[in-house]
Write an enzyme that holds these catalytic residues in place. Structure first.
Site, mmCIF file in Angstrom:
data_model
loop_
_atom_site.group_PDB
_atom_site.id
_atom_site.type_symbol
_atom_site.label_atom_id
_atom_site.label_comp_id
_atom_site.label_asym_id
_atom_site.label_seq_id
_atom_site.Cartn_x
_atom_site.Cartn_y
_atom_site.Cartn_z
ATOM 1 N N ASP A 194 0.762 -1.234 -0.075
ATOM 2 C CA ASP A 194 0.015 0.142 0.126
ATOM 3 C C ASP A 194 0.777 1.282 -0.030
ATOM 4 O O ASP A 194 1.965 1.428 0.638
ATOM 5 C CB ASP A 194 -0.814 -0.005 1.120
ATOM 6 C CG ASP A 194 -1.780 1.007 1.188
ATOM 7 O OD1 ASP A 194 -2.478 1.148 0.267
ATOM 8 O OD2 ASP A 194 -2.261 1.556 2.445
ATOM 9 N N HIS A 195 0.421 2.272 -0.781
ATOM 10 C CA HIS A 195 1.146 3.505 -0.810
ATOM 11 C C HIS A 195 2.436 3.547 -0.727
ATOM 12 O O HIS A 195 3.288 4.050 0.009
ATOM 13 C CB HIS A 195 0.436 4.335 0.483
ATOM 14 C CG HIS A 195 -0.791 5.050 0.327
ATOM 15 N ND1 HIS A 195 -0.918 6.073 -0.543
ATOM 16 C CD2 HIS A 195 -1.949 4.589 0.895
ATOM 17 C CE1 HIS A 195 -2.095 6.429 -0.475
ATOM 18 N NE2 HIS A 195 -2.942 5.662 0.266
ATOM 19 N N HIS B 174 -7.158 10.067 5.348
ATOM 20 C CA HIS B 174 -6.804 8.910 5.887
ATOM 21 C C HIS B 174 -6.841 9.415 7.274
ATOM 22 O O HIS B 174 -6.868 10.447 7.942
ATOM 23 C CB HIS B 174 -5.363 8.871 5.703
ATOM 24 C CG HIS B 174 -4.969 8.416 4.086
ATOM 25 N ND1 HIS B 174 -4.354 9.088 3.160
ATOM 26 C CD2 HIS B 174 -5.466 7.085 3.570
ATOM 27 C CE1 HIS B 174 -4.360 8.419 2.166
ATOM 28 N NE2 HIS B 174 -4.900 7.342 2.275
ATOM 29 N N GLY B 175 -6.956 8.115 8.311
ATOM 30 C CA GLY B 175 -7.303 8.426 9.733
ATOM 31 C C GLY B 175 -8.506 8.742 9.981
ATOM 32 O O GLY B 175 -9.638 8.679 9.513
ATOM 33 N N HIS C 197 -9.930 5.454 -0.620
ATOM 34 C CA HIS C 197 -8.954 5.440 0.284
ATOM 35 C C HIS C 197 -9.617 6.047 1.542
ATOM 36 O O HIS C 197 -10.616 7.006 1.252
ATOM 37 C CB HIS C 197 -7.752 6.016 0.038
ATOM 38 C CG HIS C 197 -6.747 5.032 -0.986
ATOM 39 N ND1 HIS C 197 -5.427 4.989 -0.487
ATOM 40 C CD2 HIS C 197 -7.023 4.371 -1.760
ATOM 41 C CE1 HIS C 197 -4.875 4.057 -1.581
ATOM 42 N NE2 HIS C 197 -5.930 3.950 -2.209
ATOM 43 N N GLY C 198 -9.251 5.843 2.756
ATOM 44 C CA GLY C 198 -9.650 6.811 3.913
ATOM 45 C C GLY C 198 -11.157 6.304 4.183
ATOM 46 O O GLY C 198 -11.853 7.038 4.621
ATOM 47 N N ASN D 90 -10.485 0.921 1.215
ATOM 48 C CA ASN D 90 -9.571 0.800 2.305
ATOM 49 C C ASN D 90 -9.840 0.918 3.640
ATOM 50 O O ASN D 90 -10.462 2.054 3.798
ATOM 51 C CB ASN D 90 -8.232 1.587 1.752
ATOM 52 C CG ASN D 90 -7.720 1.024 0.610
ATOM 53 O OD1 ASN D 90 -8.232 0.201 -0.252
ATOM 54 N ND2 ASN D 90 -6.107 1.573 0.506
#
Length: 285
Positions: free
Chosen positions: A82-83, A180-181, A209-210, A231
């Site tokens: 990932d990333h 994210h987070g 994402h996120g 994700n």
């Protein structure tokens, strides 16, 4: 069962109009919980190793661990890096047996993003490994990539079409309002943007994402609009591992084995809940 490619599972998800859940892992207990949840729901699953986790676990160990867990639970699992911004690290992951990799060159210019992503696609495709890339900026923090919410740039649909044609990627992560987070306020996803990108790229799996903290109904709308991979990282890390471990070790007489069981059970429970929302239950095999 075995490790399979993301391209294989994404093609099935597109036909069935569901999303395949992707979960970050960084311990064996964490990974077993993911596999247990997927096995219980008979769902395909993507196990994601971040760059930070890879620096601890190592490429070879991570692959062997996932192969063993997939076999033990009788599931098909996608092992995804990932990333990653490092071309050499991606090549090592491919060489060691990862079945999917993400090159994140989203902080670069469009031309530099295309150049680096195309190099990764050229290398990975020789081994049948799927490649995900990102266009636009998803807010928040992901390892060494930091983008504030205010500076986050959404993916332009026409640029997405050009990017896919220029690179040949297998999946595209789009910036449409997630971060994210944990969220500081309720996320506001740009559903018309998702639908427009899907309209221009009807056979390209879109990645969200996120996913931690996104309401279930928003997940469903995003999937209806064309998202095929979602994700989940922070929720599993904090609620599935940290919180449970802290509570477990606070109990007198408890030992690591009993705490491991608690982590596995909690991670499996979170995974099962997400699978139900994403519509991937009974889609394995």
């Amino acid at each position: 069962m075995a490790l399979v490619t993301m391209k294989y599972e994404m093609s099935k998800a597109e036909k069935g109009r569901y999303a395949v859940p992707a979960f970050n892992f960084f311990t064996l207990d964490n990974l077993i919980g993911i596999a247990q949840g997927a096995a219980n729901k008979k769902s395909p699953v993507i196990a994601m190793a971040s760059v930070g986790a890879m620096k601890i676990m190592g490429e070879h160990t991570t692959v062997r661990m996932c192969e063993g867990v997939a076999s033990d639970f009788g599931i098909d699992m996608i092992l995804h890096l990932d990333h990653c911004t490092d071309y050499d690290m991606i090549c090592r992951a491919v060489d060691n047996g990862f079945t999917s990799v993400m090159i994140d060159a989203s902080k670069l210019s469009y031309e530099e993003n295309v150049e680096l992503t195309a190099r990764v696609v050229e290398y990975a495709s020789k081994y049948g490994v799927s490649v995900e890339a990102e266009l636009g900026h998803v807010g928040g923090k992901e390892d060494d990539i930091v983008v504030s919410e205010r500076e986050a740039l959404f993916t332009v649909p026409e640029d997405a079409l050009r990017f896919v044609n220029d690179t040949g990627v297998d999946a595209l992560a789009v910036a449409v309002g997630t971060v994210h987070g944990f969220y500081k306020s309720e996320p506001k996803l740009d559903f018309p943007r998702i639908e427009k990108i899907h309209e221009l790229l009807p056979h390209m799996p879109l990645v969200l994402h996120g996913g931690t903290g996104v309401p279930d109904d928003d997940f469903r709308k995003a999937i209806a609009g064309g998202v095929r991979k979602i994700n989940i990282g922070t929720e599993l890390k904090v609620h599935g591992v940290f919180d449970v471990s802290k509570q477990g070790y606070a109990q007198p007489g408890d030992d690591p084995r009993s705490v491991s069981k608690l982590v596995i059970a909690k991670c499996a429970s979170i995974v099962e809940e997400k699978i139900d929302v994403m519509g991937s239950a009974n889609k394995a095999g």
